[in-house]
Design a protein around this motif. Structure first.
Motif, PDB file in Angstrom:
ATOM      1  N   ILE A  24       0.841  -1.194   0.000  1.00 17.11           N
ATOM      2  CA  ILE A  24       0.000   0.000   0.000  1.00 17.11           C
ATOM      3  C   ILE A  24       0.878   1.247   0.000  1.00 17.11           C
ATOM      4  O   ILE A  24       1.927   1.264   0.650  1.00 17.11           O
ATOM      5  CB  ILE A  24      -0.898   0.016   1.270  1.00 17.11           C
ATOM      6  CG1 ILE A  24      -1.588  -1.336   1.459  1.00 17.11           C
ATOM      7  CG2 ILE A  24      -1.909   1.149   1.202  1.00 17.11           C
ATOM      8  CD1 ILE A  24      -1.268  -2.017   2.760  1.00 17.11           C
ATOM      9  N   GLY A  38      -2.329  13.312   8.995  1.00 17.93           N
ATOM     10  CA  GLY A  38      -2.063  11.893   9.034  1.00 17.93           C
ATOM     11  C   GLY A  38      -1.878  11.339   7.628  1.00 17.93           C
ATOM     12  O   GLY A  38      -2.239  11.990   6.638  1.00 17.93           O
ATOM     13  N   PRO A  39      -1.304  10.147   7.505  1.00 19.97           N
ATOM     14  CA  PRO A  39      -1.145   9.534   6.179  1.00 19.97           C
ATOM     15  C   PRO A  39      -2.492   9.327   5.496  1.00 19.97           C
ATOM     16  O   PRO A  39      -3.497   9.047   6.148  1.00 19.97           O
ATOM     17  CB  PRO A  39      -0.479   8.185   6.501  1.00 19.97           C
ATOM     18  CG  PRO A  39       0.188   8.387   7.814  1.00 19.97           C
ATOM     19  CD  PRO A  39      -0.701   9.327   8.566  1.00 19.97           C
ATOM     20  N   ASP A  65      -3.332   0.609  -3.559  1.00 18.95           N
ATOM     21  CA  ASP A  65      -2.746  -0.628  -3.081  1.00 18.95           C
ATOM     22  C   ASP A  65      -2.651  -1.620  -4.232  1.00 18.95           C
ATOM     23  O   ASP A  65      -3.219  -1.428  -5.302  1.00 18.95           O
ATOM     24  CB  ASP A  65      -3.540  -1.217  -1.910  1.00 18.95           C
ATOM     25  CG  ASP A  65      -4.972  -1.605  -2.290  1.00 18.95           C
ATOM     26  OD1 ASP A  65      -5.703  -2.091  -1.408  1.00 18.95           O
ATOM     27  OD2 ASP A  65      -5.382  -1.396  -3.452  1.00 18.95           O
ATOM     28  N   GLN A  75       1.592  11.602   3.066  1.00 17.01           N
ATOM     29  CA  GLN A  75       1.416  12.368   4.294  1.00 17.01           C
ATOM     30  C   GLN A  75       1.878  13.796   4.090  1.00 17.01           C
ATOM     31  O   GLN A  75       3.062  14.057   3.873  1.00 17.01           O
ATOM     32  CB  GLN A  75       2.175  11.735   5.467  1.00 17.01           C
ATOM     33  CG  GLN A  75       1.892  12.411   6.800  1.00 17.01           C
ATOM     34  CD  GLN A  75       2.514  11.694   7.992  1.00 17.01           C
ATOM     35  OE1 GLN A  75       3.519  11.002   7.848  1.00 17.01           O
ATOM     36  NE2 GLN A  75       1.922  11.832   9.161  1.00 17.01           N
ATOM     37  N   TYR A 103       0.914   5.348   0.883  1.00 14.77           N
ATOM     38  CA  TYR A 103       0.255   6.444   1.592  1.00 14.77           C
ATOM     39  C   TYR A 103       1.004   7.740   1.327  1.00 14.77           C
ATOM     40  O   TYR A 103       2.220   7.743   1.122  1.00 14.77           O
ATOM     41  CB  TYR A 103       0.242   6.195   3.112  1.00 14.77           C
ATOM     42  CG  TYR A 103      -0.790   5.212   3.585  1.00 14.77           C
ATOM     43  CD1 TYR A 103      -0.522   3.846   3.595  1.00 14.77           C
ATOM     44  CD2 TYR A 103      -2.039   5.641   4.030  1.00 14.77           C
ATOM     45  CE1 TYR A 103      -1.476   2.932   4.038  1.00 14.77           C
ATOM     46  CE2 TYR A 103      -2.989   4.733   4.481  1.00 14.77           C
ATOM     47  CZ  TYR A 103      -2.698   3.388   4.478  1.00 14.77           C
ATOM     48  OH  TYR A 103      -3.640   2.487   4.922  1.00 14.77           O
ATOM     49  N   PHE A 124       4.506  -0.037   8.113  1.00 15.69           N
ATOM     50  CA  PHE A 124       5.028   1.042   7.293  1.00 15.69           C
ATOM     51  C   PHE A 124       6.547   1.040   7.273  1.00 15.69           C
ATOM     52  O   PHE A 124       7.196   0.707   8.270  1.00 15.69           O
ATOM     53  CB  PHE A 124       4.576   2.392   7.856  1.00 15.69           C
ATOM     54  CG  PHE A 124       3.133   2.701   7.648  1.00 15.69           C
ATOM     55  CD1 PHE A 124       2.159   2.076   8.407  1.00 15.69           C
ATOM     56  CD2 PHE A 124       2.740   3.642   6.707  1.00 15.69           C
ATOM     57  CE1 PHE A 124       0.818   2.359   8.221  1.00 15.69           C
ATOM     58  CE2 PHE A 124       1.395   3.937   6.524  1.00 15.69           C
ATOM     59  CZ  PHE A 124       0.438   3.295   7.276  1.00 15.69           C
ATOM     60  N   GLY A 125       7.099   1.472   6.125  1.00 19.82           N
ATOM     61  CA  GLY A 125       8.513   1.781   6.063  1.00 19.82           C
ATOM     62  C   GLY A 125       8.709   3.257   6.393  1.00 19.82           C
ATOM     63  O   GLY A 125       7.752   3.968   6.693  1.00 19.82           O
ATOM     64  N   ASP A 126       9.954   3.721   6.348  1.00 20.37           N
ATOM     65  CA  ASP A 126      10.226   5.140   6.491  1.00 20.37           C
ATOM     66  C   ASP A 126       9.965   5.822   5.148  1.00 20.37           C
ATOM     67  O   ASP A 126      10.044   5.187   4.111  1.00 20.37           O
ATOM     68  CB  ASP A 126      11.658   5.376   6.952  1.00 20.37           C
ATOM     69  CG  ASP A 126      11.869   4.892   8.385  1.00 20.37           C
ATOM     70  OD1 ASP A 126      13.015   4.549   8.723  1.00 20.37           O
ATOM     71  OD2 ASP A 126      10.882   4.837   9.147  1.00 20.37           O
ATOM     72  N   PHE A 169      -4.387   7.240   2.305  1.00 23.59           N
ATOM     73  CA  PHE A 169      -4.299   6.128   1.354  1.00 23.59           C
ATOM     74  C   PHE A 169      -4.287   6.653  -0.084  1.00 23.59           C
ATOM     75  O   PHE A 169      -5.069   7.520  -0.458  1.00 23.59           O
ATOM     76  CB  PHE A 169      -5.498   5.202   1.576  1.00 23.59           C
ATOM     77  CG  PHE A 169      -5.622   4.086   0.574  1.00 23.59           C
ATOM     78  CD1 PHE A 169      -6.361   4.238  -0.588  1.00 23.59           C
ATOM     79  CD2 PHE A 169      -5.014   2.862   0.813  1.00 23.59           C
ATOM     80  CE1 PHE A 169      -6.494   3.206  -1.497  1.00 23.59           C
ATOM     81  CE2 PHE A 169      -5.144   1.816  -0.089  1.00 23.59           C
ATOM     82  CZ  PHE A 169      -5.883   1.989  -1.249  1.00 23.59           C
ATOM     83  N   PHE A 196       4.859   6.960   1.893  1.00 24.80           N
ATOM     84  CA  PHE A 196       5.210   5.733   2.604  1.00 24.80           C
ATOM     85  C   PHE A 196       4.699   4.521   1.849  1.00 24.80           C
ATOM     86  O   PHE A 196       3.572   4.523   1.349  1.00 24.80           O
ATOM     87  CB  PHE A 196       4.574   5.704   3.997  1.00 24.80           C
ATOM     88  CG  PHE A 196       5.078   6.758   4.939  1.00 24.80           C
ATOM     89  CD1 PHE A 196       4.388   7.946   5.107  1.00 24.80           C
ATOM     90  CD2 PHE A 196       6.241   6.543   5.668  1.00 24.80           C
ATOM     91  CE1 PHE A 196       4.847   8.911   5.980  1.00 24.80           C
ATOM     92  CE2 PHE A 196       6.704   7.511   6.544  1.00 24.80           C
ATOM     93  CZ  PHE A 196       6.007   8.697   6.699  1.00 24.80           C
ATOM     94  N   SER A 215      -1.234  -2.809   9.025  1.00 24.61           N
ATOM     95  CA  SER A 215      -0.294  -2.416   7.984  1.00 24.61           C
ATOM     96  C   SER A 215       1.028  -2.028   8.637  1.00 24.61           C
ATOM     97  O   SER A 215       1.040  -1.318   9.638  1.00 24.61           O
ATOM     98  CB  SER A 215      -0.840  -1.234   7.186  1.00 24.61           C
ATOM     99  OG  SER A 215      -1.966  -1.605   6.429  1.00 24.61           O
TER     100      SER A 215
END
Lengths: 119, 112
Positions: free
Chosen positions: B34, B43-44, B49, B38, B36, B102-104, B46, B89, B100
């Protein structure tokens, strides 16, 4: 459709003090998440609720963090006592579907977050 | 450790150009990936996906490509606009886990 509401938006406390954050998810969303986002990093899951039950709290530092969702709607996240490393944005998210194969389960709607600074 | 990670922390593009944001993952058990977006102080949100059994999915001005051989996915934004400036992200989800991960992020800056 109203979004995910969070309060307070900002909070500054000294270490060893306590703080509580509140979240009101989108109406009808059964799944609620609390994420911690440290500056410059991606969100990290703290706890996931399905209605009023805990699905995953494996990453919640239970010696100082607690969360509840008593009536399966609003949720509160508490930190007591706070440490310097707890400075972060605490994000609440909700989704209507959880743990299914449907693509819609991936759509987490996030609130604007509560920014905590611990001095 | 993290199961998803971005290749570059920052990306700067000219308005009107196409943007490509890359992400690597390590867990072959992921069912969905997915993206996202931000924006500052929010907030993030969507974006799109893709299920792990797909190679490509298109949305409005965005395309996600998934290469399972090298465990890599990318988000392509066509005709990048100033409003696309944000942190992006990638995240992964396993169906039975629900959550979910998340990565950085990658910070995308669009220059006028």
């Amino acid at each position: 459709e109203a979004g995910v509401a969070q309060s307070p938006r900002y909070k500054i406390i000294e270490k060893r003090q306590s703080v509580a954050f509140w979240c009101n998810p989108i109406s009808g969303h059964a799944t609620l998440y609390w994420y911690q986002q440290i500056l410059g990093q991606g969100p990290k899951l703290l706890i996931q609720f399905q209605n009023n039950g805990v699905v995953d709290d494996s990453q919640l530092p239970k010696d100082r963090f607690s969360a509840e969702r008593l009536k399966g709607v609003d949720s509160t996240l508490k930190i007591q006592p706070a440490k310097l490393e707890d400075s972060a944005v605490y994000l609440c998210a909700s989704s209507s579907i959880s743990g299914t194969a449907l693509s819609g389960a991936n759509v987490l709607t996030f609130g604007a977050g509560s920014r905590l600074t611990v001095l | 450790g993290e199961s998803v990670g971005l290749h570059l922390p920052t990306l700067s593009v000219q308005e009107g150009d196409n943007s490509i944001i890359n992400c690597a993952y390590s867990n072959s058990a992921s069912d969905y990936f997915i993206w996202y977006k931000q924006e500052s102080g929010k907030g993030p949100q969507f974006i799109i996906d893709i299920r792990s059994n797909m190679d490509k999915r298109q949305g409005q001005r965005v395309t996600v490509l998934l290469n399972k051989t090298v465990k890599h996915l990318s988000l392509q934004i066509a005709a990048t606009q100033p409003g696309d400036s944000a942190v992006y992200f990638c995240a992964e989800r396993r169906i039975n886990a629900g959550k979910s991960t998340f990565g950085d992020g990658t910070t995308l800056t669009v220059k006028p």
